[in-house]
Design an enzyme around this catalytic site. Sequence first.
Site, short mmCIF file in Angstrom:
data_model
loop_
_atom_site.label_atom_id
_atom_site.label_comp_id
_atom_site.label_asym_id
_atom_site.label_seq_id
_atom_site.Cartn_x
_atom_site.Cartn_y
_atom_site.Cartn_z
N LYS A 73 0.82 -1.21 0.00
CA LYS A 73 0.00 0.00 0.00
C LYS A 73 0.86 1.26 0.00
O LYS A 73 0.58 2.20 -0.76
CB LYS A 73 -0.93 -0.02 1.22
CG LYS A 73 -1.76 1.24 1.43
CD LYS A 73 -2.91 0.99 2.38
CE LYS A 73 -2.48 0.30 3.64
NZ LYS A 73 -1.47 1.05 4.43
N THR A 75 3.98 1.51 -0.99
CA THR A 75 4.68 1.53 -2.28
C THR A 75 3.79 2.11 -3.37
O THR A 75 4.22 2.95 -4.17
CB THR A 75 5.14 0.11 -2.66
OG1 THR A 75 6.02 -0.39 -1.65
CG2 THR A 75 5.84 0.10 -4.00
N ARG A 96 2.45 8.19 7.05
CA ARG A 96 2.72 8.11 8.48
C ARG A 96 4.22 7.88 8.73
O ARG A 96 4.92 7.33 7.88
CB ARG A 96 1.93 6.96 9.12
CG ARG A 96 0.43 7.19 9.13
CD ARG A 96 -0.30 5.95 9.60
NE ARG A 96 -0.07 4.84 8.68
CZ ARG A 96 -0.23 3.56 9.01
NH1 ARG A 96 -0.63 3.23 10.22
NH2 ARG A 96 -0.01 2.61 8.11
N LYS A 107 7.35 -6.45 10.92
CA LYS A 107 6.88 -5.79 9.71
C LYS A 107 7.99 -5.13 8.90
O LYS A 107 7.92 -5.00 7.69
CB LYS A 107 5.82 -4.75 10.10
CG LYS A 107 5.10 -4.09 8.93
CD LYS A 107 3.95 -3.23 9.45
CE LYS A 107 3.20 -2.55 8.31
NZ LYS A 107 3.95 -1.46 7.72
N ALA A 275 -3.25 1.44 12.75
CA ALA A 275 -4.67 1.37 12.39
C ALA A 275 -5.39 0.22 13.07
O ALA A 275 -6.62 0.21 13.11
CB ALA A 275 -4.83 1.25 10.89
N PHE A 303 -3.41 -0.49 7.05
CA PHE A 303 -4.04 -1.80 6.86
C PHE A 303 -5.21 -1.74 5.88
O PHE A 303 -5.20 -0.94 4.96
CB PHE A 303 -4.44 -2.39 8.21
CG PHE A 303 -3.27 -2.65 9.12
CD1 PHE A 303 -2.19 -3.42 8.70
CD2 PHE A 303 -3.23 -2.11 10.41
CE1 PHE A 303 -1.10 -3.65 9.54
CE2 PHE A 303 -2.14 -2.33 11.24
CZ PHE A 303 -1.08 -3.11 10.80
N PHE A 383 3.06 -8.31 -9.60
CA PHE A 383 4.24 -9.11 -9.35
C PHE A 383 4.64 -9.82 -10.66
O PHE A 383 3.78 -10.08 -11.52
CB PHE A 383 3.97 -10.16 -8.26
CG PHE A 383 4.08 -9.60 -6.86
CD1 PHE A 383 5.11 -10.01 -6.01
CD2 PHE A 383 3.18 -8.66 -6.39
CE1 PHE A 383 5.22 -9.51 -4.73
CE2 PHE A 383 3.28 -8.15 -5.10
CZ PHE A 383 4.31 -8.58 -4.27
N TRP A 411 6.97 -0.59 -8.18
CA TRP A 411 8.16 -1.10 -7.49
C TRP A 411 9.33 -1.17 -8.48
O TRP A 411 10.44 -0.73 -8.16
CB TRP A 411 7.89 -2.50 -6.91
CG TRP A 411 8.97 -2.95 -5.97
CD1 TRP A 411 8.98 -2.87 -4.61
CD2 TRP A 411 10.25 -3.53 -6.33
NE1 TRP A 411 10.16 -3.36 -4.10
CE2 TRP A 411 10.96 -3.78 -5.13
CE3 TRP A 411 10.85 -3.87 -7.55
CZ2 TRP A 411 12.23 -4.35 -5.11
CZ3 TRP A 411 12.13 -4.43 -7.52
CH2 TRP A 411 12.81 -4.67 -6.32
#
Length: 557
Positions: A73, A75, A96, A107, A275, A303, A383, A411
């Site tokens: 998210k 990215t 954030r 994470k 979140a 999230f 991907f 990405w």
Amino acid sequence: MTVPSDIAIAQAAKMEPIVDIAKKLGVSEDELDLYGKYKAKIHSSVLKKLKDKPDGKLILVTAITPTPAGEGKTTVSVGLSQGLAKIGKKVCVALREPSLGPSFGVKGGAAGGGYAQVVPMEDINLHFTGDLHAITTAHNLCAAMLDNHIQQGNELNIDPRRVVFRRAMDLNERALRKIIIGLGGRTEGVPREAGFDITVASEVMAILCLSMDLMDLKARLSRMVLAYTYEGKPVTAADIGAAGSMAVLLKDAINPNLVQTLGGVPAFIHGGPFANIAHGCNSVQATRLGLKLADYLVTEAGFGADLGAEKFLNIKCRMAGLKPAAVVVVATVRALKMHGGKKKTELTGEDLKALEAGMPNLQKHIENVQKFGLPVVVAINRFPLDTEAELKLVEKKCQEIGASFALAEVWAKGGDGGTELAQKVVEACEKPSNFKPIYDAKLSPKEKMNIIAREIYGADGVDFTPQAEKDLELIHDLGKDDLLICMAKTQYSLSDDATKVGRPEGFRITVREVRLSAGAGFLVAVTGAIMTMPGLPKKPAALSIDVDEDGKITGLF
């Protein structure tokens, strides 16, 4: 061919001086507090100067329910901003600040990935400009002043058994969830049960992120309920005289931080509530500033759309008077196949059956956003092993439920991989919207929680434990029923059971306690087994993080 790591890409990047990034927004060097060559805080005077300027378009980025396969998210948020810049839009992004707890835990960092990152990546993921340390210190100053008041005569008649304000630290430390303090005799304090929450779950963090300015911050700090007297009356930070000194510690932290993306897009990184246990959005200050300085502001909420987006739309937008123009829901084919029953080790081959079985999770998140009256764009974070048939299936399903669809290859390609998504988002921003929160603040807390559970989670309703019933009775007696609701719930399921993936049905949400955050302006409904102080895994990320004699960091991802 070896694929470079996120940190290798970030370390190889050539950054622009932050004063030049600020100039893109019309902010002069005199309006910055510099933190080295590539980081700065923007003075509060800039927002005051621009108060009459029309706002740009607000774009919220959210996601499906997280899985171990990853969604990306942040990215996509960064890549979308770079894509908008590529098609000639004046844009900035607001994210954030990462917490040190996850960075050294499970994470990892939270600065995007590949060629869609914010930089300097190591600084952002570590101490940055010291905001989280300031919040931690202000929080613990208040806790220390409260215990000192009890020790020094207790003029307010505080009941040590009813202190509800815990301490905070910005690390995962399960051993500090429940502790005893004040041991050692009369001079060492009054013995009582206590504990720690992670800083990003602190009410002080929520207050900093929801405050309109420094005076609003101080007023909100004053309203924090810390404890209760023997007679059952609430004791606030104002009662013990802590709000002013706390505000002094936060006077610089409240100003938004300015950095840049790898594509040179101005990026505000400010505030970091989780979140799943807090409200999951960056600061109101950064969001409002970005809307004044750019034509498009991309921001994210933590999230899935059941957590961060729900709180962004019901809490932050309502408090700050914000109106989003469009919402992006991020998904991956890999994650959708996991929601369809596949294991992480089984995601490499084409599997249309599993993908179709996982699509209801994406559909539910789209429906949730549409309930707020907002147009939706689905961004598939592509991907390399995703097949054309799989991508076509997702696109077809999105079209059936009225959501736009775009591939994001940010990405690998940065802004060039985000132009398709950028065009779809611009189009969505021009569509009519009828934004409205999904509940009336005047409803009872139980009614508001039931609306969130039924409409957003898909639950049959909410059950309340005896402790939660007791908490709600006290909240009613204090006249706080009209506060907004911040649900603390697992991020791994639409339900409060982390094992229920996909789109579960026939379940109920259990609220086991309700915490009053009078300064932030909401009630925290704690559901299931959610913890406000995470623990470290068996093999934390900290084991892989190191630095060499030249100061080069490795292992941070």
